[in-house]
Design an enzyme around this catalytic site. Structure first.
Site, short mmCIF file in Angstrom:
data_model
loop_
_atom_site.label_atom_id
_atom_site.label_comp_id
_atom_site.label_asym_id
_atom_site.label_seq_id
_atom_site.Cartn_x
_atom_site.Cartn_y
_atom_site.Cartn_z
N LYS A 71 9.29 100.49 62.82
CA LYS A 71 7.84 100.68 62.61
C LYS A 71 7.49 100.80 61.13
CE LYS A 71 6.68 102.37 67.17
NZ LYS A 71 8.04 102.31 67.77
C1 LIG Z 1 8.35 101.55 68.92
C2 LIG Z 1 9.79 101.24 69.16
C3 LIG Z 1 10.19 100.23 70.04
C4 LIG Z 1 9.22 99.42 70.87
O1 LIG Z 1 8.40 98.59 70.10
P1 LIG Z 1 7.07 97.98 70.73
O2 LIG Z 1 6.39 97.27 69.62
O3 LIG Z 1 6.28 99.17 71.22
O4 LIG Z 1 7.46 97.10 71.84
C5 LIG Z 1 11.54 99.98 70.17
N1 LIG Z 1 12.47 100.70 69.49
C6 LIG Z 1 12.11 101.68 68.64
C7 LIG Z 1 13.17 102.44 67.94
C8 LIG Z 1 10.76 101.98 68.43
O5 LIG Z 1 10.43 102.96 67.58
#
Ligand SMILES: *Cc1c(COP(=O)(O)O)cnc(C)c1O
Length: 466
Positions: free
Chosen positions: A111
């Site tokens: 993120k």
């Molecule tokens: C947010 C997140 C996901 C999922 O991503 P999306 O965009 O919500 O599908 C997967 N792995 C981690 C570690 C995350 O923080």
């Protein structure tokens, strides 16, 4: 040349430019903002394959934004300065496949790639408009710290992050509460994550308060987040196409809100030769059921060892529905209406009756996730975090020499060291950033599980923006 315009998936919001789309987040008609067209970049791929991550970012972003090239370049440089790896998002060969490491940002989760950008875009836009913004967010773990690191120390932005008191994994809580910048407020709410989210939604509905305090969100539906994520599909895809001399690649994507994999969908639509996007969920499998059976229907959320994917309603899915409905916004409104009233909707089918040939889908349950972590450790001496392991477990069977698998690694294993301990029997996942927060000073305020208490907290801590 007129810059890219953005429209709503529900068709009832006037078109707007990129900067307005970023500040707006969710369209006023309740839909999600999407670009009015998708650029075809196929004739640029040979050139892009020779570029650095930052240079590819520039080439892609300039197709979608309305800012001068120089400013965009500065934003890109600043956004990646916080990354610990020179390649930003390296693709690392492990066994037969490639692991795309998206966890070299300040909070060790993918993120960061989008939120470091979003923070800088916000700051840029606010400066140009001489405005201020108060971000309100609710988190059960990951998103909170990535959002905080995206805006810490920024002059025109304050951020208020609610987390359920005592219910966030201790290290993840410390990743948030050890940030001591004046513009960061951590609120430990005496309730559950759903309570936090309820309070947040309630405050956004309080329009006079929202206006007066310039409330904004950093949630995963913001177009800038999807846009920043498109880049690593190209950078890793082009790298693998060239080094392995193949004509197609495949991606395994651990999925919760459908944000990350949606970026892969855009990359494919722009012309990256993708054979398959392999959508992987944990036991919270609404999306994998959807791509196997064509029906998107609500289940209960169960807690798993990949908590950032413990989601049922995938907030970004509506953008995909728009394309499946061939841009028929009335049909999108109907599908969303069906879903809201009955908890299910039918995906428009392909001519052959299938859901979508670009997607494959599957579930990595707790047992196979742990087994995958153990196997990669034993055979390759490589630690997968549990989210990444879900993707690898589901994606591996699709790997082949003509279309190699790139598995997206969405978090550093040290963030989920308990799962690593459970899988390999040793507590060996460590990272210096996390060691540093273990005994750093923290700041947070306890707040009652009550919308009025949170509203008052904001009023007591920051001036109105107007
Ligand atoms: C947010 C997140 C996901 C999922 O991503 P999306 O965009 O919500 O599908 C997967 N792995 C981690 C570690 C995350 O923080």
């Amino acid at each position: 040349m007129q810059s890219m315009q953005y429209m709503s998936t529900r068709g009832q919001t006037p078109a707007m430019g990129f900067q307005d789309a970023v500040i707006t987040g969710l369209a006023p008609d309740g839909g999600l903002l999407i670009p009015e067209s998708i650029p075809d970049v196929r004739n640029q791929l040979d050139h892009w394959a020779t570029l650095s991550y930052q240079e590819i970012t520039f080439e892609i972003l300039r197709l979608f934004v309305d800012l001068p090239d120089d400013d965009l370049q500065t934003l890109i440089r600043d956004s990646y300065a916080s990354f610990a790896h020179p390649e930003i998002a390296p693709a690392v060969p492990v066994g037969d496949i490639e692991i795309l490491e998206l966890f070299h940002g300040p909070t060790l989760a993918f993120k960061d790639i989008a939120l470091q950008f979003l923070g800088n875009f916000f700051e840029y836009i606010l400066e140009h408009r001489d405005q201020r913004l108060n971000i309100l967010a609710a988190t059960s773990g990951d998103t909170g710290s990535a959002a905080i690191y995206g805006v810490r120390g920024k002059e025109r932005i304050n951020i208020f992050v609610m987390h359920p008191k005592g219910r966030v994994a201790p290290l993840q809580e410390r990743q948030m509460t050890t940030v001591l910048d004046d513009n960061v407020f951590n609120l430990a709410v005496e309730g559950t994550f759903d309570d936090c989210q309820g309070i947040m939604k309630g405050l956004f509905r309080d329009l006079p308060f929202k206006e007066k305090y310039g409330l904004g969100a950093v949630n995963s539906v913001n177009w800038a987040r999807v846009l920043a994520q498109i880049v690593y599909y190209f950078s890793s895809g082009l790298y693998v196409l060239n080094t392995r001399q193949v004509s197609e690649v495949q991606f395994a994507v651990p999925t919760g809100n459908f944000g990350d994999i949606l970026a892969g969908y855009y990359a494919a639509k722009m012309g990256l030769p993708v054979r398959r996007l392999i959508l992987a969920t944990n036991e919270n499998d609404i999306l994998s059921r959807c791509f196997s059976k064509g029906e998107y229907s609500l289940g209960d959320v169960v807690p798993t060892i990949s908590p950032s994917m413990d989601i049922q309603v995938a907030s970004n899915f509506e953008r995909y529905l728009y394309y499946k409905a061939n841009g028929d916004t009335a049909r999108v409104r109907q599908m969303i209406h069906d879903f809201e009233s009955s908890g299910r909707l039918e995906i428009p089918r392909e001519a052959d009756g299938g859901v979508d040939p670009l997607f494959a889908a599957g579930v990595g349950d707790t047992e196979s996730t742990l087994a995958t972590i153990r196997r990669y450790y034993e055979q390759h001496n490589y630690l997968l975090d549990p989210h990444t392991a879900v993707g690898v477990a589901v994606g591996e069977p699709y790997h082949c020499a003509e279309a190699p698998l790139i598995a997206l690694a969405t978090a550093h294993p040290a963030k989920f060291n308990q799962a690593i301990l459970d899988a390999v029997g040793k507590d060996i996942a460590r990272h210096p950033y996390l060691e540093a927060v273990r005994d750093a000073p923290t700041r947070q305020d306890e707040v009652a599980n009550d919308i009025d208490a949170v509203r008052q907290y904001v009023i007591d801590h920051v001036p109105p923006v107007g």
